[in-house]
Design a protein around this motif. Structure first.
Motif, PDB file in Angstrom:
ATOM      1  N   PHE A   6       0.918  -1.193   0.031  1.00  0.00           N
ATOM      2  CA  PHE A   6       0.073   0.008  -0.079  1.00  0.00           C
ATOM      3  C   PHE A   6       0.942   1.145  -0.039  1.00  0.00           C
ATOM      4  CE2 PHE A   6      -3.503  -2.651   2.180  1.00  0.00           C
ATOM      5  CZ  PHE A   6      -4.035  -2.656   1.057  1.00  0.00           C
ATOM      6  N   ASP A   7       2.015   1.130   0.611  1.00  0.00           N
ATOM      7  CA  ASP A   7       2.810   2.374   0.680  1.00  0.00           C
ATOM      8  C   ASP A   7       3.426   2.594  -0.493  1.00  0.00           C
ATOM      9  OD1 ASP A   7       2.669   2.873   3.410  1.00  0.00           O
ATOM     10  OD2 ASP A   7       4.215   1.727   4.013  1.00  0.00           O
ATOM     11  N   PHE A  10      -0.017   3.777  -2.699  1.00  0.00           N
ATOM     12  CA  PHE A  10      -0.864   4.889  -2.144  1.00  0.00           C
ATOM     13  C   PHE A  10      -0.012   6.114  -1.579  1.00  0.00           C
ATOM     14  CE2 PHE A  10      -4.422   1.456  -1.879  1.00  0.00           C
ATOM     15  CZ  PHE A  10      -4.914   1.647  -3.188  1.00  0.00           C
ATOM     16  N   ARG A  11       1.328   5.871  -1.488  1.00  0.00           N
ATOM     17  CA  ARG A  11       1.818   6.911  -1.050  1.00  0.00           C
ATOM     18  C   ARG A  11       3.060   7.170  -2.231  1.00  0.00           C
ATOM     19  NH1 ARG A  11       1.796   4.967   4.687  1.00  0.00           N
ATOM     20  NH2 ARG A  11       0.020   5.870   5.423  1.00  0.00           N
ATOM     21  N   PHE A 436      -9.817  -4.473  -8.352  1.00  0.00           N
ATOM     22  CA  PHE A 436      -9.095  -3.689  -7.740  1.00  0.00           C
ATOM     23  C   PHE A 436      -9.566  -3.715  -5.982  1.00  0.00           C
ATOM     24  CE2 PHE A 436      -7.825   0.705  -5.967  1.00  0.00           C
ATOM     25  CZ  PHE A 436      -6.468   0.594  -6.103  1.00  0.00           C
ATOM     26  N   LEU A 440      -7.406  -5.275  -3.040  1.00  0.00           N
ATOM     27  CA  LEU A 440      -7.270  -4.316  -1.503  1.00  0.00           C
ATOM     28  C   LEU A 440      -7.805  -4.940  -0.448  1.00  0.00           C
ATOM     29  CD1 LEU A 440      -8.191  -0.616  -2.670  1.00  0.00           C
ATOM     30  CD2 LEU A 440      -6.133  -1.783  -3.014  1.00  0.00           C
ATOM     31  N   ALA A 444      -5.398  -5.915   2.414  1.00  0.00           N
ATOM     32  CA  ALA A 444      -5.478  -5.336   3.695  1.00  0.00           C
ATOM     33  C   ALA A 444      -5.936  -6.438   4.885  1.00  0.00           C
ATOM     34  CB  ALA A 444      -6.857  -4.387   3.849  1.00  0.00           C
ATOM     35  N   ARG A 445      -6.625  -7.439   4.364  1.00  0.00           N
ATOM     36  CA  ARG A 445      -6.406  -8.649   5.372  1.00  0.00           C
ATOM     37  C   ARG A 445      -5.261  -9.223   5.503  1.00  0.00           C
ATOM     38  NH1 ARG A 445     -10.782 -12.060   6.349  1.00  0.00           N
ATOM     39  NH2 ARG A 445      -9.261 -14.029   5.694  1.00  0.00           N
ATOM     40  N   GLY A 447      -2.535  -7.436   5.889  1.00  0.00           N
ATOM     41  CA  GLY A 447      -1.765  -6.504   6.790  1.00  0.00           C
ATOM     42  C   GLY A 447      -0.532  -6.747   7.136  1.00  0.00           C
ATOM     43  N   ASN A 449       1.034  -9.341   7.029  1.00  0.00           N
ATOM     44  CA  ASN A 449       1.296 -10.554   7.966  1.00  0.00           C
ATOM     45  C   ASN A 449       1.553 -11.511   6.934  1.00  0.00           C
ATOM     46  OD1 ASN A 449       0.937 -13.036   9.368  1.00  0.00           O
ATOM     47  ND2 ASN A 449      -1.260 -12.966   9.205  1.00  0.00           N
ATOM     48  N   PHE A 451       1.477 -14.611   7.134  1.00  0.00           N
ATOM     49  CA  PHE A 451       0.958 -15.768   7.256  1.00  0.00           C
ATOM     50  C   PHE A 451      -0.624 -15.778   6.829  1.00  0.00           C
ATOM     51  CE2 PHE A 451       4.233 -16.189  10.012  1.00  0.00           C
ATOM     52  CZ  PHE A 451       4.861 -17.462   9.600  1.00  0.00           C
ATOM     53  N   GLN A 455      -2.703 -19.890   7.817  1.00  0.00           N
ATOM     54  CA  GLN A 455      -3.094 -19.907   9.259  1.00  0.00           C
ATOM     55  C   GLN A 455      -2.982 -21.391   9.808  1.00  0.00           C
ATOM     56  OE1 GLN A 455      -6.861 -18.387   8.681  1.00  0.00           O
ATOM     57  NE2 GLN A 455      -6.384 -16.225   9.492  1.00  0.00           N
TER      58      GLN A 455
ATOM     59  N   ALA B  17      -6.783   5.803  -2.252  1.00  0.00           N
ATOM     60  CA  ALA B  17      -5.390   6.517  -1.828  1.00  0.00           C
ATOM     61  C   ALA B  17      -5.714   7.318  -0.890  1.00  0.00           C
ATOM     62  CB  ALA B  17      -4.559   7.267  -2.908  1.00  0.00           C
ATOM     63  N   TYR B  20      -6.935   5.408   2.198  1.00  0.00           N
ATOM     64  CA  TYR B  20      -5.696   4.636   3.033  1.00  0.00           C
ATOM     65  C   TYR B  20      -5.088   5.804   3.631  1.00  0.00           C
ATOM     66  CZ  TYR B  20      -1.592   2.519   3.668  1.00  0.00           C
ATOM     67  OH  TYR B  20      -0.242   1.889   4.250  1.00  0.00           O
ATOM     68  N   GLU B  29     -12.926  -5.813  10.982  1.00  0.00           N
ATOM     69  CA  GLU B  29     -13.097  -7.128  10.799  1.00  0.00           C
ATOM     70  C   GLU B  29     -13.769  -7.892  11.918  1.00  0.00           C
ATOM     71  OE1 GLU B  29      -9.975  -9.582   9.035  1.00  0.00           O
ATOM     72  OE2 GLU B  29      -9.155  -7.712   8.291  1.00  0.00           O
ATOM     73  N   ILE B  36      -5.616 -12.159  12.530  1.00  0.00           N
ATOM     74  CA  ILE B  36      -4.271 -11.596  12.135  1.00  0.00           C
ATOM     75  C   ILE B  36      -3.518 -11.054  13.288  1.00  0.00           C
ATOM     76  CG2 ILE B  36      -3.244  -9.642  10.697  1.00  0.00           C
ATOM     77  CD1 ILE B  36      -6.079  -9.640   9.505  1.00  0.00           C
ATOM     78  N   ILE B 157      -8.415 -25.602  10.595  1.00  0.00           N
ATOM     79  CA  ILE B 157      -7.503 -24.441  10.387  1.00  0.00           C
ATOM     80  C   ILE B 157      -7.596 -23.265  11.059  1.00  0.00           C
ATOM     81  CG2 ILE B 157      -5.965 -23.172   8.762  1.00  0.00           C
ATOM     82  CD1 ILE B 157      -6.165 -25.694   7.259  1.00  0.00           C
ATOM     83  N   SER B 158      -6.873 -22.458  11.700  1.00  0.00           N
ATOM     84  CA  SER B 158      -7.007 -21.381  12.519  1.00  0.00           C
ATOM     85  C   SER B 158      -7.997 -21.414  13.538  1.00  0.00           C
ATOM     86  CB  SER B 158      -7.344 -20.200  11.393  1.00  0.00           C
ATOM     87  OG  SER B 158      -8.713 -20.190  10.954  1.00  0.00           O
ATOM     88  N   ASN B 198      -2.999 -19.919  17.205  1.00  0.00           N
ATOM     89  CA  ASN B 198      -3.602 -18.903  16.422  1.00  0.00           C
ATOM     90  C   ASN B 198      -3.896 -17.618  17.120  1.00  0.00           C
ATOM     91  OD1 ASN B 198      -3.830 -19.966  13.641  1.00  0.00           O
ATOM     92  ND2 ASN B 198      -4.941 -21.549  14.957  1.00  0.00           N
TER      93      ASN B 198
END
Lengths: 456, 327
Positions: A6-7, A10-11, A436, A440, A444-445, A447, A449, A451, A455, B17, B20, B29, B36, B157-158, B198
């Motif tokens: 995202f950086d 969007f930046r 798109f 996103l 974003a999910r 994030g 991570n 993993f 999971q 943007a 964001y 969520e 997460i 899972i998770s 998790n």
């Protein structure tokens, strides 16, 4: 910072484009250089130094090289190749921190630059800012495509005769360019984020199980999963790079042309990573004599090309297996070509649809023992050594079915061609907007991570 | 309007943007902290965490004030209170008068699950066993056929401790059901749980223990006769542990210590730590057992089963045979 951060999206990119287009056309090239070095410095500031030194070296020689000075050309090529080999060797010994990101790509751009100069394929002598900008172009810095200087020369962004046309016209040009680039950018992003990243998590799951414990159907699914993952990852990346390139005024560089629709391995590699193939063909294969000096020399020349291609990808033994297998199929097709066109047709297809995916397996698994374990599960002549869960194929097909399905759909050449032709129509625009947004959400999910898809 | 027509994608990206810039895309969520493991460090704010818990569940707050060692004693008092209602529920079914339990020191009122000891058992021990867990337990069910043929697995899972019982994920003939519902419908002799990886990135060891305790209490309520076995969370490899801010073994160990404190032989809640079967000398998951640094590779699951077999729970009396089932 990669294209799917995202950086970046969007930046960095909007700020860069804003400054870039706000600046007068003559200044833009400096904005491009500054922006690219800033982008590269985010990885490691020392990488910038290496890039700068090599850029200056190649620029210093290009004048002589253009005038046909063999020694200058040889010196340029030697230093470029030597620094790449050294970096690869250090990388192999001291870990990835020693190998500057994207170095194999920009060094190839430099080699092509000198070679084009030597062969008189440059219209004008490059200026210092031109050379610096060409070598550091941030959209192509990390993984290509390996653009040629001629394409850079004909790009209009920083030398448009804009003053004559009035600001309305200029603004319109800029917006058209941005919009045009975005279609490629978004399409590529969707291929990478929505398809490749999910396919990779399936591939990683197989890795976690241990290849010796895969059921044979799952092992085959794995082969095709990895093949498609690699394709969408690289194709998606290349489209994003091309899209950003279009946004800053470079021509669209096509790096993949529906390779899996090819009728044979030779054709496959004219459609896969096109810019790398061009590089080896024009700078190695043809100078060696190509296929014009009899069977033996042709085999030798092809052998050299594929040996180099293998080494370029990495200096482990599996890349040699990979290159060897590809070479073998190419030679087989050459043998058939003159005699049996019907058989060639069948063998060619088989090569592309079965042979190539199997070569990707050699590409993916660097450990020879594990590679052999994988092949034993693909062709289960012997009983499995480990424990095999018979339901594994169904489990993963139902979990990843949707990604596998769309991966197959986008393999169909006409799907992409439809997009290519109609990408500015409202329907495709709506589709791209949806893709798109999906990208996103998916990102974003994640994030940050690693993993997300893995999971526990 | 002409701009929208000419550059719709540009508009979309500009809007994105802007969004964001203002939101950072931290989308609301379902439960972000669980799914997460965020990069944010959760280790510092222990105070607010406890306060929050105390506020949400004032009855339990006394339990949390103490250290782990202190907790054990507090726990002992607590469990006696906890057993009583269970015993009362059982009595109408057993048809045994209440007085007997109170009248003398007979061994009879000891519930079937209490005060067992660990011993090697054979495969049939797991005929009435239930396994609840995340992807690692899924792997056990897939790559340990001998166990899978006998035991029941509710694993996903998770899966997390917080959601384990309520998430409707178990496929049955009548559609997907939650473990909670299934515990009403079926009876199990032993219930093995391994959860926690998790949610290792969220909450504290104390809050984790509390969530775990709530889950165990709920299981106990539905399965008054079952032996409940808490399994320590399996370690990750050294490579993983040294390179991950959340998924590392010090964190896993602190969580395991916390849930080990929930064991209570009289209440039929036992704790076993399978890590002794998988660890290397430095107490990490042995690298050769795993390819992805987190899960056992398929061929290693046999070790887990072997460990479980060596740590069956049986009564130390003559009438116990090796299966431990005839009690």
């Amino acid at each position: 910072m990669t294209f799917t951060d995202f950086d970046f999206l969007f930046r960095f990119l909007p700020v860069f484009l804003f400054v870039y287009y706000l600046a007068p056309a003559v200044v833009r090239i400096y904005v491009l250089i500054a922006g690219s070095y800033f982008f590269y410095a985010l990885f490691d500031i020392r990488f910038c130094l290496i890039l700068l030194l090599l850029s200056l070296w190649n620029y210093a020689l290009v004048g002589l090289v253009r005038r046909g000075n063999r020694r200058a050309f040889a010196a340029g090529v030697t230093v470029d190749v030597a620094s790449l080999v050294l970096a690869k060797a250090f990388g192999a010994v001291g870990g990835p921190a020693w190998m500057p990101v994207g170095m194999s790509f920009y060094v190839f751009r430099m080699l092509f630059f000198l070679a084009d100069g030597y062969r008189g394929k440059m219209k004008k002598e490059p200026t210092l800012p031109d050379s610096l900008a060409f070598f550091c172009l941030f959209p192509q810095l990390l993984s290509g495509p390996i653009m040629r200087y001629a394409d850079f020369e004909r790009s209009s962004a920083f030398r448009e005769p804009a003053e004559a046309t009035g600001w309305r016209r200029r603004l319109r040009n800029i917006f058209v360019r941005l919009e045009n680039g975005l279609t490629w950018l978004i399409f590529g992003m969707a291929a990478k984020v929505l398809l490749a990243d999910h396919l990779r998590s399936l591939w990683n799951a197989l890795y976690g199980i241990g290849y010796e414990s895969l059921s044979t159907p799952l092992a085959w699914l794995g082969v095709y999963t990895y093949s498609m993952e690699l394709y969408y990852d690289f194709w998606g990346y290349s489209l994003m790079a091309a899209g950003v390139g279009v946004m800053i005024g470079l021509p669209m560089i096509e790096n993949f042309r529906q390779p899996y629709a090819a009728g044979g391995v030779s054709e496959f590699y004219r459609r896969w990573h096109v810019t790398l193939g061009d590089f080896f063909r024009e700078n190695v294969y043809i100078p060696l004599g190509g296929s014009r000096n009899g069977w033996l020399k042709t085999v030798r020349n092809l052998g050299i090309v594929w040996l180099l291609t293998g080494l370029w990808h990495g200096i482990t033994v599996n890349f040699l297996f990979w290159a060897g297998a590809v070479l073998f199929m190419i030679l087989m097709e050459r043998e058939l070509k003159d005699r049996r066109s019907r058989l060639l047709h069948l063998v060619g297809r088989l090569h592309v649809l079965v042979g190539i995916p199997l070569t990707w397996l050699m590409f993916a698994v660097s450990d020879t023992e594990r590679l052999s374990a994988y092949f034993q599960r693909l062709f289960p002549i012997r009983e499995a050594v480990g424990t095999v869960y018979d339901g594994d194929f169904l489990k993963y097909v139902s979990a990843y079915g949707i990604y596998l399905f769309f991966s197959l759909v986008f393999m169909i050449p006409s799907v992409y061609h439809y997009f290519e032709r109609h990408r500015r129509t409202p329907a495709v625009t709506a589709g791209l907007t949806a893709l798109f947004v999906l990208c996103l959400i998916s990102l974003a999910r994640a994030g940050g991570n690693p993993f997300l898809y893995l999971q526990f | 309007m002409r701009f929208v027509n000419a550059c719709p994608l540009l508009l979309v990206t500009v809007v994105s943007a802007t969004l964001y810039a203002f939101t950072g895309f931290r989308l609301p969520e379902r439960e972000p902290a669980d799914e997460i493991p965020t990069v944010r460090e959760e280790t510092v704010p222990e105070m607010p965490e406890e306060l929050a818990l105390a506020a949400s569940d004032p009855l339990q707050s006394d339990l949390r004030g103490a250290d782990d060692e202190m907790d054990l004693s507090a726990e002992a008092e607590q469990t006696e209170e906890r057993i009583d209602p269970v015993a009362e529920q059982e009595q109408p079914e057993d048809g045994q008068p209440v007085e007997e339990e109170e009248s003398g020191p007979d061994p009879e009122p000891v519930p079937p699950y209490a005060d067992l000891s660990f011993a090697e058992v054979d495969a049939s021990f797991f005929d009435d066993a239930l396994f609840i867990g995340d992807s690692r337990t899924v792997g056990l069910s897939e790559y340990c056929e001998e166990l899978d043929e006998r035991a029941t697995f509710y694993a996903k899972i998770s899966l997390t401790v917080k959601k384990a019982l309520d998430l409707e994920f178990v496929k049955t003939e009548e559609g997907r059901k939650s473990i909670d519902t299934l515990l009403d419908e079926n009876d199990y002799g032993k219930i093995y749980v391994m959860l926690g990886l998790n949610e290792i990135g969220s909450g504290t060891a104390e809050s984790f223990r509390e969530d775990y305790r709530v889950m165990i209490d709920r299981i106990r309520e539905k399965q008054p006769d079952a032996v409940i076995v808490i399994q320590g969370i399996m370690h990750v490899t050294k490579n993983k542990s040294n390179n991950d801010r959340s998924f590392n073994n010090p964190r896993i160990n602190s969580r395991n210590e916390a849930i080990a404190g929930l064991q209570d032989a009289r209440a039929g809640i036992y704790y076993i730590d399978p890590n002794e079967a998988f660890d290397d000398e430095e107490h990490h998951l042995t690298a050769s057992l795993s390819f992805d640094d987190v899960h056992l590779k398929a061929a290693s699951y046999g070790l887990w089963y072997e460990f479980l077999r060596q740590h069956g729970l049986v009564r130390n009396t003559e009438e116990t045979d090796v299966t431990g089932n005839d009690l």
